[in-house]
Enzyme design. Structure first.
Site, short mmCIF file in Angstrom:
data_model
loop_
_atom_site.label_atom_id
_atom_site.label_comp_id
_atom_site.label_asym_id
_atom_site.label_seq_id
_atom_site.Cartn_x
_atom_site.Cartn_y
_atom_site.Cartn_z
N GLY A 123 33.06 109.29 -42.24
CA GLY A 123 33.32 107.69 -42.32
C GLY A 123 34.27 107.01 -41.47
N LYS A 166 26.15 109.00 -50.94
CA LYS A 166 27.53 108.77 -51.66
C LYS A 166 27.19 107.54 -52.74
CE LYS A 166 29.68 110.24 -47.53
NZ LYS A 166 30.73 110.09 -46.69
N GLU A 183 31.58 119.83 -41.87
CA GLU A 183 32.24 118.52 -41.89
C GLU A 183 33.77 118.31 -41.66
OE1 GLU A 183 29.05 115.91 -43.85
OE2 GLU A 183 30.25 116.26 -45.40
P1 PGA Z 1 29.60 109.97 -42.56
O1 PGA Z 1 29.41 110.94 -43.93
O2 PGA Z 1 28.34 110.26 -41.86
O3 PGA Z 1 29.43 108.59 -43.12
O4 PGA Z 1 30.84 110.20 -41.53
C1 PGA Z 1 29.29 112.24 -43.71
C2 PGA Z 1 29.61 112.91 -44.86
O5 PGA Z 1 30.42 112.77 -45.82
O6 PGA Z 1 28.64 113.50 -45.51
#
Ligand code: PGA
Length: 253
Positions: free
Chosen positions: A175, A13, A169
């Protein structure tokens, strides 16, 4: 017995500078050098790509971007084309991440256009989709992920599909620290696999890599990756620490 290869991909990100990228990768290389049954991908911010590509040279780590525009070139201020990524040494690109859909007005239409542009340029696409909490609570997860799979892949040929990885997802798990249970992940990945079978045939369904993403970490990775329909992970938060990401790679061994 699993017959598909795992793909473990980090999604950084908007984190890490070029200098931090170099430092991360130099630490990470020895931690994963013996990994043989997984492809390892780091999806980094655009400006980190040169540092990342140079740091992973002659290793088993591949570099990906986090988005791509669907036009070849032109007056699209701030955007990056697929050909630019290819020439920068990028092999993978994330398309349709829920944060792009949520904050940057991405729709299944633009996700589809980006997917096709990336595939046409020879990139491998990590196509993200998944339901929001309200949809899960209303029992329409299956419909939502089926529809997204169909719309996002419109016009993608069977040959091109070989370069597509789908990342399931669930938006409520991203997150948030709320991970889908292994059963929930397996079920949704299974629905996507079934749709691929309807669209492209059983071979394609057996071969396509479907990742789970959403608060995957070094503690829960092993049980998620053990599920029949889960062929890897797209990892956000936990991919920012070399030790945690290496532990997830190890869990796939
Ligand atoms: P996360 O994000 O592992 O922080 O939940 C996963 C993603 O957004 O691909």
């Amino acid at each position: 017995m699993k017959k598909r290869r795992y793909v473990i991909a980090g999604n950084w990100k908007m984190n890490q500078t070029p200098a931090e990228t170099k430092e991360f990768i130099n630490k990470f290389i020895p931690m994963v050098k013996d990994c043989v049954n997984s492809d390892i991908v780091l999806c980094v911010p655009f400006v980190d790509i040169p540092a990342a590509v140079s740091a992973v040279k002659d290793t088993n780590i591949k570099i990906g971007a986090q988005n791509v525009h669907f036009m070849k070139n032109g007056a699209y201020t701030g955007e990056i084309s697929a050909q630019m990524l290819v020439e920068s040494g990028v092999e993978y690109v994330i398309v349709g991440h829920s944060e792009r859909r949520q904050y940057f007005a991405e729709t299944d239409k633009t996700v589809n256009l980006r997917t096709k542009a990336a595939l046409d340029a020879g990139l491998k696409v990590i196509l993200c989709l998944g339901e929001v909490l309200e949809q899960r609570e209303n029992g329409i997860t299956e419909e939502v992920v089926s529809m997204q799979t169909k719309l996002d892949l419109l016009g993608v040929t069977e040959e091109q599909l070989k370069n597509v990885i789908i990342a399931y997802e669930p938006v409520w798990a991203i997150g948030t620290g709320l991970t889908a249970t292994p059963q929930q992940a397996d079920e949704a990945c299974g629905v996507i696999r079934k749709v691929i079978g309807e669209l492209y045939g059983q071979n394609a369904a057996d071969e396509i890599i479907i990742q789970y993403g959403g608060s995957m970490n070094d503690k829960n990775a092993a049980e998620l990756l053990a599920m029949e329909n889960v062929d890897g992970g797209l990892i956000g938060g936990a991919s920012l620490k070399p030790e945690a990401l290496a532990a997830i790679v190890a869990a796939a061994q």
